[in-house]
Design a protein around this motif. Sequence first.
Motif, PDB file in Angstrom:
ATOM      1  N   ILE A 155       0.824  -1.215   0.000  1.00 11.19           N
ATOM      2  CA  ILE A 155       0.000   0.000   0.000  1.00 11.19           C
ATOM      3  C   ILE A 155       0.861   1.269   0.000  1.00 11.19           C
ATOM      4  O   ILE A 155       1.751   1.408   0.838  1.00 11.19           O
ATOM      5  N   GLY A 156       0.593   2.166  -0.940  1.00 12.86           N
ATOM      6  CA  GLY A 156       1.366   3.400  -1.097  1.00 12.86           C
ATOM      7  C   GLY A 156       2.235   3.365  -2.351  1.00 12.86           C
ATOM      8  O   GLY A 156       2.522   4.388  -2.952  1.00 12.86           O
ATOM      9  N   GLN A 157       2.650   2.160  -2.742  1.00 15.47           N
ATOM     10  CA  GLN A 157       3.606   2.037  -3.851  1.00 15.47           C
ATOM     11  C   GLN A 157       2.941   1.644  -5.184  1.00 15.47           C
ATOM     12  O   GLN A 157       3.624   1.325  -6.157  1.00 15.47           O
ATOM     13  N   GLU A 158       1.619   1.672  -5.228  1.00 13.50           N
ATOM     14  CA  GLU A 158       0.878   1.103  -6.361  1.00 13.50           C
ATOM     15  C   GLU A 158       1.238   1.685  -7.732  1.00 13.50           C
ATOM     16  O   GLU A 158       1.198   0.990  -8.748  1.00 13.50           O
ATOM     17  N   ALA A 159       1.579   2.986  -7.765  1.00  7.88           N
ATOM     18  CA  ALA A 159       1.834   3.624  -9.066  1.00  7.88           C
ATOM     19  C   ALA A 159       3.038   3.012  -9.778  1.00  7.88           C
ATOM     20  O   ALA A 159       3.128   3.041 -11.009  1.00  7.88           O
ATOM     21  N   VAL A 160       3.955   2.448  -9.000  1.00  9.89           N
ATOM     22  CA  VAL A 160       5.177   1.912  -9.614  1.00  9.89           C
ATOM     23  C   VAL A 160       4.839   0.729 -10.529  1.00  9.89           C
ATOM     24  O   VAL A 160       5.152   0.753 -11.728  1.00  9.89           O
ATOM     25  N   MET A 215       2.738  12.132   3.621  1.00 10.74           N
ATOM     26  CA  MET A 215       2.870  11.455   2.328  1.00 10.74           C
ATOM     27  C   MET A 215       1.490  11.071   1.782  1.00 10.74           C
ATOM     28  O   MET A 215       1.188  11.301   0.611  1.00 10.74           O
ATOM     29  N   ARG A 216       0.665  10.521   2.658  1.00 10.36           N
ATOM     30  CA  ARG A 216      -0.687  10.105   2.232  1.00 10.36           C
ATOM     31  C   ARG A 216      -1.500  11.282   1.736  1.00 10.36           C
ATOM     32  O   ARG A 216      -2.187  11.202   0.718  1.00 10.36           O
ATOM     33  N   SER A 217      -1.447  12.382   2.477  1.00 14.22           N
ATOM     34  CA  SER A 217      -2.331  13.483   2.097  1.00 14.22           C
ATOM     35  C   SER A 217      -1.794  14.304   0.920  1.00 14.22           C
ATOM     36  O   SER A 217      -2.573  14.898   0.185  1.00 14.22           O
ATOM     37  N   ASP A 267      -0.545  10.819  -2.426  1.00 14.56           N
ATOM     38  CA  ASP A 267      -1.132   9.496  -2.665  1.00 14.56           C
ATOM     39  C   ASP A 267      -1.359   9.248  -4.164  1.00 14.56           C
ATOM     40  O   ASP A 267      -1.968  10.068  -4.860  1.00 14.56           O
ATOM     41  N   PRO A 268      -0.851   8.128  -4.684  1.00 12.03           N
ATOM     42  CA  PRO A 268      -0.927   7.889  -6.136  1.00 12.03           C
ATOM     43  C   PRO A 268      -2.361   7.757  -6.658  1.00 12.03           C
ATOM     44  O   PRO A 268      -2.649   8.183  -7.784  1.00 12.03           O
ATOM     45  N   ILE A 269      -3.238   7.196  -5.844  1.00 15.61           N
ATOM     46  CA  ILE A 269      -4.621   6.991  -6.306  1.00 15.61           C
ATOM     47  C   ILE A 269      -5.402   8.296  -6.249  1.00 15.61           C
ATOM     48  O   ILE A 269      -6.133   8.645  -7.191  1.00 15.61           O
TER      49      ILE A 269
END
Length: 348
Positions: free
Chosen positions: A70-75, A288-290, A293-295
Amino acid sequence: MAPRKSASVSSRKTAAKPAKKEFTGSNIAEFDRDQDMKAYREMLLIRRFEEKAGQLYGMGFIGGFCHLYIGQEAVVVGMQMAQKEGDQVITAYRDHGHMLATGMEARGVMAELTGRRNGYSHGKGGSMHMFSKEKHFYGGHGIVGAQVSLGTGLAFANAYRGNDSVSVAYFGDGAANQGQVYESFNMAALWKLPIVYIIENNRYAMGTSTARATAQSNYSLRGSGFGIPGMQVDGMDVRAVKAAADEALEHCRSGKGPIILEMLTYRYRGHSMSDPAKYRSKDEVQKMRSEHDPIEQVKARLIEKGWATEDDLKAVDKDVRDIVADSADFAQSDPEPDVSELYTDILL
Ligand SMILES: Cc1ncc(C[n+]2csc(CCOP(=O)(O)OP(=O)(O)O)c2C)c(N)n1
Ligand SMILES: [Mg+2]
């Protein structure tokens, strides 16, 4: 016999030339509506899947290790959007996202996590050891850095067979300090093997920050001693990943040898399921989340451009949740392997 004159390090003429600065890593791909919708859906599938895996782990359905992405999905999603059929993917233990991105079924991945018969490794591999020849996914490896050498072997096979497939080998900032990574770099550069080395720099190796553990924290430069070019990429922006992936894959396919992509990314959850996370502040994670976030980035863009309404995106979320819920049901109802299978599919 006259003593041999030892060359000083600085006067050696054979030192490898630094990699030419021909890549920037700062390009952003222009996505049309379909591409943004696809990226949104694929990243959301990974996120929801991982959330569910975390829940099932907490309920005792998943044994052994489980490392969430979770957090790295865009890669993985940005890379996969640029890859061609036949390109191989190999990674470490934080691997569920990579599998889903290659198109492996959520059911088969979840059933493997719960150790069931119809899991990708027939319930005998678990989270870190799944494979799909059909989707060209070669694992799932628990030994830090091992997949880099194996991925280089896949690239060697491509060169040997004369096909135009590229091996895409993912590893972490911690793995980037392992010795076998550099033995692999040397061979890949020497033989101009078609491989993209992706360093997923999520800032931590278990509880150790890169600042504490690494002498050269610009990982894109790690191949310079071998003449391997590299780029630093915003790994939270799927369009930046796609643009860098296009360049890197083209570089490999045109016979120029290996290339490194350092993806600047972040994991929101702990290293594995038992991580007290005392090595970073809650504020750091929250920021980082706010802000990155990639999504959420894709969602905001879709709304802003008028390409989707909140309701459209809720429908995507519902669809994705249904796939994940179905995979979780399957993973709990599918039987465990039969006792007679105890010694099949394994190395003795
Ligand atoms: C050869 C080896 N050494 C140590 C370990 C223990 N270990 C497991 S994960 C890990 C950290 C790796 O961090 P990184 O490469 O940054 O990947 P991330 O977990 O951040 O995705 C370590 C040291 C191992 N599995 N294998
Ligand atoms: Mg790391």
